[in-house]
Design an enzyme around this catalytic site. Structure first.
Site, short mmCIF file in Angstrom:
data_model
loop_
_atom_site.label_atom_id
_atom_site.label_comp_id
_atom_site.label_asym_id
_atom_site.label_seq_id
_atom_site.Cartn_x
_atom_site.Cartn_y
_atom_site.Cartn_z
N LYS A 145 0.83 -1.21 0.00
CA LYS A 145 0.00 0.00 0.00
C LYS A 145 0.86 1.26 0.00
O LYS A 145 0.64 2.16 -0.80
CB LYS A 145 -0.90 -0.01 1.25
CG LYS A 145 -1.53 1.34 1.56
CD LYS A 145 -2.43 1.31 2.76
CE LYS A 145 -1.95 1.88 4.04
NZ LYS A 145 -1.48 3.22 4.16
N CYS A 181 -4.85 7.90 9.22
CA CYS A 181 -5.08 7.41 10.58
C CYS A 181 -4.63 8.44 11.60
O CYS A 181 -3.64 9.13 11.40
CB CYS A 181 -4.32 6.10 10.78
SG CYS A 181 -4.98 4.74 9.81
N1 EPU Z 1 7.12 13.74 11.23
C1 EPU Z 1 7.37 15.06 11.54
N2 EPU Z 1 7.38 15.98 10.52
C2 EPU Z 1 7.14 15.63 9.22
C3 EPU Z 1 6.89 14.27 8.91
C4 EPU Z 1 6.89 13.35 9.95
O1 EPU Z 1 7.58 15.42 12.69
O2 EPU Z 1 7.16 16.50 8.35
C5 EPU Z 1 7.14 12.74 12.32
C6 EPU Z 1 5.79 12.04 12.49
O3 EPU Z 1 4.93 12.77 13.33
C7 EPU Z 1 6.21 10.71 13.08
C8 EPU Z 1 7.56 10.43 12.40
O4 EPU Z 1 8.02 11.69 11.93
O5 EPU Z 1 6.44 10.84 14.46
C9 EPU Z 1 7.49 9.46 11.23
O6 EPU Z 1 6.47 9.85 10.32
P1 EPU Z 1 6.54 9.51 8.76
O7 EPU Z 1 6.61 10.79 8.02
O8 EPU Z 1 7.60 8.49 8.52
O9 EPU Z 1 5.13 8.87 8.52
P2 EPU Z 1 4.10 9.16 7.38
O10 EPU Z 1 4.80 9.45 6.10
O11 EPU Z 1 3.07 10.10 7.86
C10 EPU Z 1 4.09 6.67 6.58
C11 EPU Z 1 3.04 5.64 6.32
C12 EPU Z 1 2.46 5.17 7.65
C13 EPU Z 1 3.59 4.64 8.53
C14 EPU Z 1 4.70 5.67 8.68
C15 EPU Z 1 5.91 5.15 9.43
C16 EPU Z 1 2.15 6.25 4.18
C17 EPU Z 1 1.03 6.82 3.40
N3 EPU Z 1 2.00 6.21 5.49
O12 EPU Z 1 3.42 7.74 7.23
O13 EPU Z 1 1.58 4.11 7.32
O14 EPU Z 1 3.07 4.33 9.80
O15 EPU Z 1 5.13 6.12 7.37
O16 EPU Z 1 6.46 4.04 8.80
O17 EPU Z 1 3.15 5.81 3.63
C18 EPU Z 1 -0.18 2.63 7.69
O18 EPU Z 1 0.12 2.08 6.62
O19 EPU Z 1 -1.02 2.13 8.50
C19 EPU Z 1 0.44 3.89 8.05
C20 EPU Z 1 -0.03 4.66 8.99
#
Ligand code: EPU
Length: 419
Positions: free
Chosen positions: A22, A117
């Site tokens: 996904k 989420c």
């Molecule tokens: N964060 C920041 N600033 C940012 C971006 C992230 O502080 O600009 C923090 C977040 O708050 C978090 C950490 O960095 O504490 C990691 O966040 P990340 O950006 O890696 O997560 P994301 O891109 O929002 C993706 C997946 C999530 C998965 C996370 C971690 C997608 C669409 N979503 O989210 O997937 O949990 O990476 O691996 O790729 C899921 O599939 O159920 C899901 C939630």
């Protein structure tokens, strides 16, 4: 809204085929905007987020067609729009990739703010920092993000937190930029490598994906081609855990076993049999499970997206385990639900202490996010003596294709009802 009804206590046995990832698919589809030609994307999971992104691509002017349920052809040469403001777009997290892709293609983007989420604050400041470093001006008006740049110029960007989304988004904005962009402290998840492989196959020059320094040398143009999405590490892990919880014997197929290492090694520590082949893992659990300690971390650490499912597995082990969440601030929303089936948890800050129990009792449970929802289904597989009903399946369907069919093919007793 539909529910999943699970008569637990069945030992899972047989083969399960894992779909494409996904979190790779939801980045590759927006990335097709950058391609002046046709991308054929194979092995896409047949899930809601993919369907929404297909609609989003069409609203931007792309011509798309599913040639089968897992293959989408996207002709992005006809994309003319830089605004993606439909309501459905604002409901999914990955809509933020449209900002990087549209900015890269047109030098301007206007996208409804990402949903997804809810596990506490999910800022996108690192994405914005990256776009600004490349020369863009970024403005947030209500729930709309606007970014524009006369031209994007490569630079060095150090991410303050390891972020999957920011790493991919900056990569998307940088592939057509002038000069070289270096992302330091980049995330290393398999789906980051997958997006880089897709872009490179289309003509980009991205090196170092999968390490913490990624170098992107801007190119003039991306042309079309065919790409197969990487297997879903989290779907695979969920079925590996389902096998162990039910004391089963399951071949989890169509996967890359190396991507599962953090889970496989924890499962071995717990006394679960893990046999690896080229593209499968066989999970066998016939002994009592031992308690262990788990901490979520960015890849190659233990994935936060397997945290709730692992909590269920630890609840079935003998002894006291601990589970520390270090990626998202509020991933423990499922705890009260698991207590309803008899799990024993105490949570302090980002650490859960879990005392294993022998049996779960069937209950009515409410999914609150995707992975927690999957964990409740796992709990239902273990709960004997009645039906566990998991409400709010829309969360689970966001990330798991045909979950009840796959579980039933392994010998589970799960059915879906609309009432
Ligand atoms: N964060 C920041 N600033 C940012 C971006 C992230 O502080 O600009 C923090 C977040 O708050 C978090 C950490 O960095 O504490 C990691 O966040 P990340 O950006 O890696 O997560 P994301 O891109 O929002 C993706 C997946 C999530 C998965 C996370 C971690 C997608 C669409 N979503 O989210 O997937 O949990 O990476 O691996 O790729 C899921 O599939 O159920 C899901 C939630």
């Amino acid at each position: 809204m539909s529910k999943l009804c699970i008569r637990g206590g069945k030992r899972l046995k047989g083969d399960v085929i894992i779909n494409g990832a996904k979190n790779a698919a939801v980045a590759i589809l927006p990335a097709t905007v950058l391609v002046d030609g046709i991308s054929v994307i194979e092995n896409l999971p047949n899930i809601q987020d993919v369907r929404i992104l297909n609609e989003a691509m069409r609203s931007l002017g792309a011509v798309t067609q599913f040639t089968d349920e897992h293959t989408l052809e996207v002709d992005a040469s006809t994309v003319y729009q830089h605004s993606a403001l439909a309501e459905c777009i604002s409901k999914m997290r990955a809509s933020y990739y449209l900002i990087g892709a549209l900015l890269g293609r047109f030098g301007k983007a206007e996208v409804a703010m990402p949903g997804g989420c809810d596990f506490g604050g999910r800022p996108i400041d690192q994405h914005i920092k990256g776009f600004e470093a490349l020369g863009a001006t970024v403005e947030v008006h209500g729930n709309i993000i606007k970014a524009y740049a006369p031209k994007l110029v490569g630079t060095r960007i150090f991410l303050d937190v390891v972020s999957v989304g920011a790493t991919i988004n900056i990569m998307l904005a940088a592939v057509l930029a002038e000069g070289t962009t270096i992302i330091e402290n980049a995330a290393k998840e398999p789906h980051i490598v997958d997006v880089a492989n897709y872009l490179n196959m289309m003509g980009a020059n991205v090196k170092g994906a999968g390490t913490d320094v990624i170098r992107i040398k801007g190119v003039e143009k991306l042309t079309g081609g065919k790409y197969t999405t990487v297997p879903d590490q989290i779907e695979a892990g969920t079925y590996m855990i389902a096998a162990a919880i039910t004391k089963g014997d399951v071949y989890v197929r169509n996967i890359i076993p190396e991507h599962m290492e953090s889970l496989s090694s924890k499962m071995r520590e717990m006394g679960i049999g893990i046999e690896e082949g080229d593209d499968y893992i066989r999970v066998t659990a016939d002994k009592e499970l031992k308690a262990t300690n788990v901490k979520t971390l960015p890849y190659p650490g233990f994935p936060t997206d397997l945290h709730p499912q692992m909590a269920v597995l630890l609840s079935t082990a003998t002894g006291v385990s601990t589970l520390i969440e270090s990626v998202f601030e509020n991933r423990f929303q499922y705890v009260e639900q698991l207590k309803a089936v008899g799990a024993k948890f105490t949570v302090e800050g980002n650490k859960a202490t879990i005392e294993g129990v022998e049996h779960f009792t069937p209950a009515h449970l409410h999914a609150m996010d995707l992975r927690a929802g999957a964990a409740l289904v796992l709990a239902g597989l273990k709960a004997e003596g009645g039906e566990t009903i998991v409400h709010n399946t829309k969360y689970i369907d966001r990330g798991y294709e045909a979950i009840e069919e796959k579980l039933n093919a392994l010998g589970a007793d799960v059915y879906r009802t609309a009432h």
